[in-house]
Scaffold this active site. Structure first.
Site, PDB file in Angstrom:
ATOM      1  N   GLY A   1       0.647  -1.525  -0.129  1.00  0.00           N
ATOM      2  CA  GLY A   1      -0.528   0.022   0.157  1.00  0.00           C
ATOM      3  C   GLY A   1       1.150   1.440   0.574  1.00  0.00           C
ATOM      4  O   GLY A   1       0.786   2.372  -0.999  1.00  0.00           O
ATOM      5  N   THR A   2       2.051   1.210   1.105  1.00  0.00           N
ATOM      6  CA  THR A   2       2.755   2.374   1.102  1.00  0.00           C
ATOM      7  C   THR A   2       3.214   2.770  -0.615  1.00  0.00           C
ATOM      8  O   THR A   2       3.157   3.581  -1.225  1.00  0.00           O
ATOM      9  CB  THR A   2       3.985   2.434   1.770  1.00  0.00           C
ATOM     10  OG1 THR A   2       3.394   1.564   2.941  1.00  0.00           O
ATOM     11  CG2 THR A   2       4.898   2.904   1.570  1.00  0.00           C
TER      12      THR A   2
ATOM     13  N   CYS B   1       4.782   5.814  16.101  1.00  0.00           N
ATOM     14  CA  CYS B   1       5.285   4.878  16.807  1.00  0.00           C
ATOM     15  C   CYS B   1       6.215   3.831  16.406  1.00  0.00           C
ATOM     16  O   CYS B   1       6.936   3.092  16.386  1.00  0.00           O
ATOM     17  CB  CYS B   1       4.761   4.356  18.319  1.00  0.00           C
ATOM     18  SG  CYS B   1       3.918   3.151  18.066  1.00  0.00           S
TER      19      CYS B   1
ATOM     20  N   GLN C   1      -7.789   0.872   4.021  1.00  0.00           N
ATOM     21  CA  GLN C   1      -8.310   0.553   4.672  1.00  0.00           C
ATOM     22  C   GLN C   1      -9.803   0.272   4.766  1.00  0.00           C
ATOM     23  O   GLN C   1     -10.879  -0.322   5.490  1.00  0.00           O
ATOM     24  CB  GLN C   1      -8.459   1.595   6.391  1.00  0.00           C
ATOM     25  CG  GLN C   1      -6.949   1.197   7.072  1.00  0.00           C
ATOM     26  CD  GLN C   1      -7.090   0.462   7.768  1.00  0.00           C
ATOM     27  OE1 GLN C   1      -7.673  -0.961   8.446  1.00  0.00           O
ATOM     28  NE2 GLN C   1      -5.118   0.749   7.908  1.00  0.00           N
TER      29      GLN C   1
ATOM     30  N   THR D   1       9.908  -7.655 -11.855  1.00  0.00           N
ATOM     31  CA  THR D   1       9.819  -9.418 -11.994  1.00  0.00           C
ATOM     32  C   THR D   1       8.482  -9.008 -10.840  1.00  0.00           C
ATOM     33  O   THR D   1       8.582  -9.193  -9.791  1.00  0.00           O
ATOM     34  CB  THR D   1       9.804 -10.327 -11.629  1.00  0.00           C
ATOM     35  OG1 THR D   1      11.961 -10.608 -12.868  1.00  0.00           O
ATOM     36  CG2 THR D   1      10.018 -11.114 -11.570  1.00  0.00           C
TER      37      THR D   1
ATOM     38  N   ASN E   1      -7.325   4.994   9.127  1.00  0.00           N
ATOM     39  CA  ASN E   1      -6.509   3.843   9.708  1.00  0.00           C
ATOM     40  C   ASN E   1      -6.395   3.702  11.054  1.00  0.00           C
ATOM     41  O   ASN E   1      -6.645   2.739  12.014  1.00  0.00           O
ATOM     42  CB  ASN E   1      -5.395   3.310   9.293  1.00  0.00           C
ATOM     43  CG  ASN E   1      -4.032   5.065   8.752  1.00  0.00           C
ATOM     44  OD1 ASN E   1      -4.728   6.053   8.256  1.00  0.00           O
ATOM     45  ND2 ASN E   1      -3.145   4.569  10.236  1.00  0.00           N
TER      46      ASN E   1
ATOM     47  N   HIS F   1      -2.632  -7.677   2.466  1.00  0.00           N
ATOM     48  CA  HIS F   1      -2.563  -8.035   3.791  1.00  0.00           C
ATOM     49  C   HIS F   1      -3.371  -7.252   4.660  1.00  0.00           C
ATOM     50  O   HIS F   1      -3.697  -7.953   5.739  1.00  0.00           O
ATOM     51  CB  HIS F   1      -0.850  -8.139   4.482  1.00  0.00           C
ATOM     52  CG  HIS F   1      -0.470  -6.557   4.825  1.00  0.00           C
ATOM     53  ND1 HIS F   1      -0.524  -6.322   5.845  1.00  0.00           N
ATOM     54  CD2 HIS F   1      -0.521  -5.465   4.345  1.00  0.00           C
ATOM     55  CE1 HIS F   1      -0.153  -4.511   6.610  1.00  0.00           C
ATOM     56  NE2 HIS F   1      -0.620  -4.420   5.063  1.00  0.00           N
TER      57      HIS F   1
HETATM   58  N1  PLP Z   1      -2.630   3.496   4.404  1.00  0.00           N
HETATM   59  C1  PLP Z   1      -3.143   2.982   4.840  1.00  0.00           C
HETATM   60  C2  PLP Z   1      -4.912   4.043   5.667  1.00  0.00           C
HETATM   61  C3  PLP Z   1      -3.153   2.027   6.048  1.00  0.00           C
HETATM   62  O1  PLP Z   1      -3.537   1.780   6.593  1.00  0.00           O
HETATM   63  C4  PLP Z   1      -1.453   1.013   5.507  1.00  0.00           C
HETATM   64  C5  PLP Z   1      -1.257   0.278   6.715  1.00  0.00           C
HETATM   65  O2  PLP Z   1      -1.279   0.086   8.069  1.00  0.00           O
HETATM   66  C6  PLP Z   1      -0.391   1.884   4.719  1.00  0.00           C
HETATM   67  C7  PLP Z   1      -1.321   3.051   3.677  1.00  0.00           C
HETATM   68  C8  PLP Z   1       0.569   1.278   3.501  1.00  0.00           C
HETATM   69  O3  PLP Z   1      -0.026  -0.384   3.551  1.00  0.00           O
HETATM   70  P1  PLP Z   1       1.473  -1.024   3.398  1.00  0.00           P
HETATM   71  O4  PLP Z   1       0.978  -1.849   4.967  1.00  0.00           O
HETATM   72  O5  PLP Z   1       0.639  -2.190   2.551  1.00  0.00           O
HETATM   73  O6  PLP Z   1       2.741  -0.103   2.996  1.00  0.00           O
END
Ligand code: PLP
Length: 393
Positions: free
Chosen positions: A71-72, A336, A179, A237, A149, A201
């Site tokens: 997600g990041t 944190c 989320q 890949t 989140n 995940h």
């Molecule tokens: N965006 C939100 C709202 C999240 O809650 C999270 C993870 O906690 C992320 C992005 C990041 O996702 P990832 O853990 O797959 O990098």
């Protein structure tokens, strides 16, 4: 001791169907999906099948799905990629705008780009007037999450798009739906978005795989370049097993979402009502009214699995320690990761004083949450809070 797992917003257990579907791509079909031979074609077909499922789940076309590593990464690609893409009609620059309660995966890129950050109200709702004031013809991207989140509060992208149409008609809309996906019909709610990120995940899939919807016609500069995979938008890949797992998890989520939302919502209400009744000096975020035992509470602004509380006069860290000792796994949801004791930026943006934010507790439910989990939390948490308050007195 059985564990009552209340940390689904951090990560979820994989669905058994997901583990099963992934197995073949570890030890049977291990080829690189870009190859020409039969095993490569099988791997490619599997990733394309997953692409179809994700596309349907997100209201997109298969060609609009970009698989990535988290997600990041999807959030970073949306913000940095859009800022580096062409300016919208009438715009000359690449100003990016986001809300103050975004995940750091959006907030940090926006800060690095010198972008604008828009505030929220005490209930965690986006300040649409402040958003309007932050917009102009130079804005390239607005990034606002669908569900938060920490608090679980859900925003209307239709309202955001309406403000954008008036004040920055050329700007792109990105939503972090990481989320939201386990709980909400993202395909319907994110229709106005040009870019949508999700992470496997968080909905019963594996860690280390995500997807970004990039609508046709959106100009985005790739942030990882090399072999040109994912139609030149994300090189490397592909993680075939992970992508297959994500597709399976999305299918399971779509099939069961209605039932899971009903059940988890009922459990969450019992949990939150029970804790409010048993513990004084507690504020529940994102609900009306936030404090007071016994009164009916409106939680309709939140996703069904979210229970987020702030306890007066205690430290989250100490409460988490006692909770774990009683078999309750939860989170403080403060920033944190580095071990620093900064109170949550989300609670700070909502105007919560440091003294209250220090005592926050996020209990996040999921598809596998049970009555027994709630019983455990209701038995463990009230005496833990009382013990900490006695020790502090
Ligand atoms: N965006 C939100 C709202 C999240 O809650 C999270 C993870 O906690 C992320 C992005 C990041 O996702 P990832 O853990 O797959 O990098």
């Amino acid at each position: 001791m059985a564990v009552a797992y209340f940390d689904h917003a951090a990560s979820t257990p994989m669905h058994p169907e997901v583990v099963e579907a992934m197995r073949e791509f570890f030890d049977g079909c291990y080829a690189n999906p870009t190859g020409a031979h039969r095993m490569a074609r099988d791997a490619r077909r599997a990733t394309d099948d997953a692409r179809d499922v994700l596309a349907e789940a997100l209201g997109a076309r298969p060609g609009e799905i970009v698989f990535c590593g988290s997600g990041t990464e999807g959030d970073n690609l949306a913000v940095f990629g859009a800022a580096a893409g062409e300016a919208g009609p009438g715009g000359s620059g690449g100003t990016v705008v986001c809300s103050a309660t975004e995940h750091p995966a959006v907030l940090r890129p926006v800060e690095q780009l010198g972008g604008r950050v828009v505030g929220v109200d005490r209930g965690g709702m986006l300040d649409l007037d402040a958003l309007a004031a932050a917009l102009d013809g130079d804005v390239r991207l607005v990034s606002v999450m669908l569900a938060n989140n920490e608090t679980g509060v859900v925003w209307s992208l239709a309202e955001v798009a309406e403000v954008m149409a008036r004040h920055a008609p050329g700007a792109l809309l990105h939503t972090d739906a990481v989320q939201a996906f386990p709980w909400l019909d993202v395909a319907a709610l994110a229709t106005p978005a040009d870019l949508i990120s999700v992470s496997a995940h968080k909905f019963g899939g594996p860690k280390g795989v995500g997807a970004l919807v990039v609508r046709d016609g959106v100009r985005l500069q790739a942030q990882i370049v090399g072999g040109g995979q994912e139609a030149e938008r994300r090189s490397g890949t592909p993680n075939v097993a992970g992508i297959v797992g994500m597709g399976t998890a999305a299918a399971v989520t779509l099939a069961r979402r209605g039932e899971v939302v009903q059940r988890a919502g009922r459990l969450r209400d019992r949990l939150a009502d029970g804790l409010r009744a048993a513990i004084g000096g507690v504020i529940e975020t994102g609900v009306h009214p936030p404090a007071g035992a016994g009164a009916p509470v409106d939680r309709s602004a939140k996703v069904a699995g979210s229970c987020h509380l702030c306890f007066e006069g205690i430290e989250s860290e100490a409460l988490l320690f006692l909770a774990e000792r009683g078999g309750v796994y939860a989170s403080a949801a403060s920033a944190c990761a580095s071990g620093a004791e900064d109170p949550s930026h989300v609670l700070a943006a909502m105007g919560y004083p440091r003294s209250l934010a220090r005592g926050s507790l996020r209990l996040s439910l999921g598809a596998a949450s049970s009555e027994a989990d709630v019983e455990t939390a209701l038995a463990v948490l009230p005496p833990a809070v009382a013990q900490l308050r006695r020790a502090a007195a």
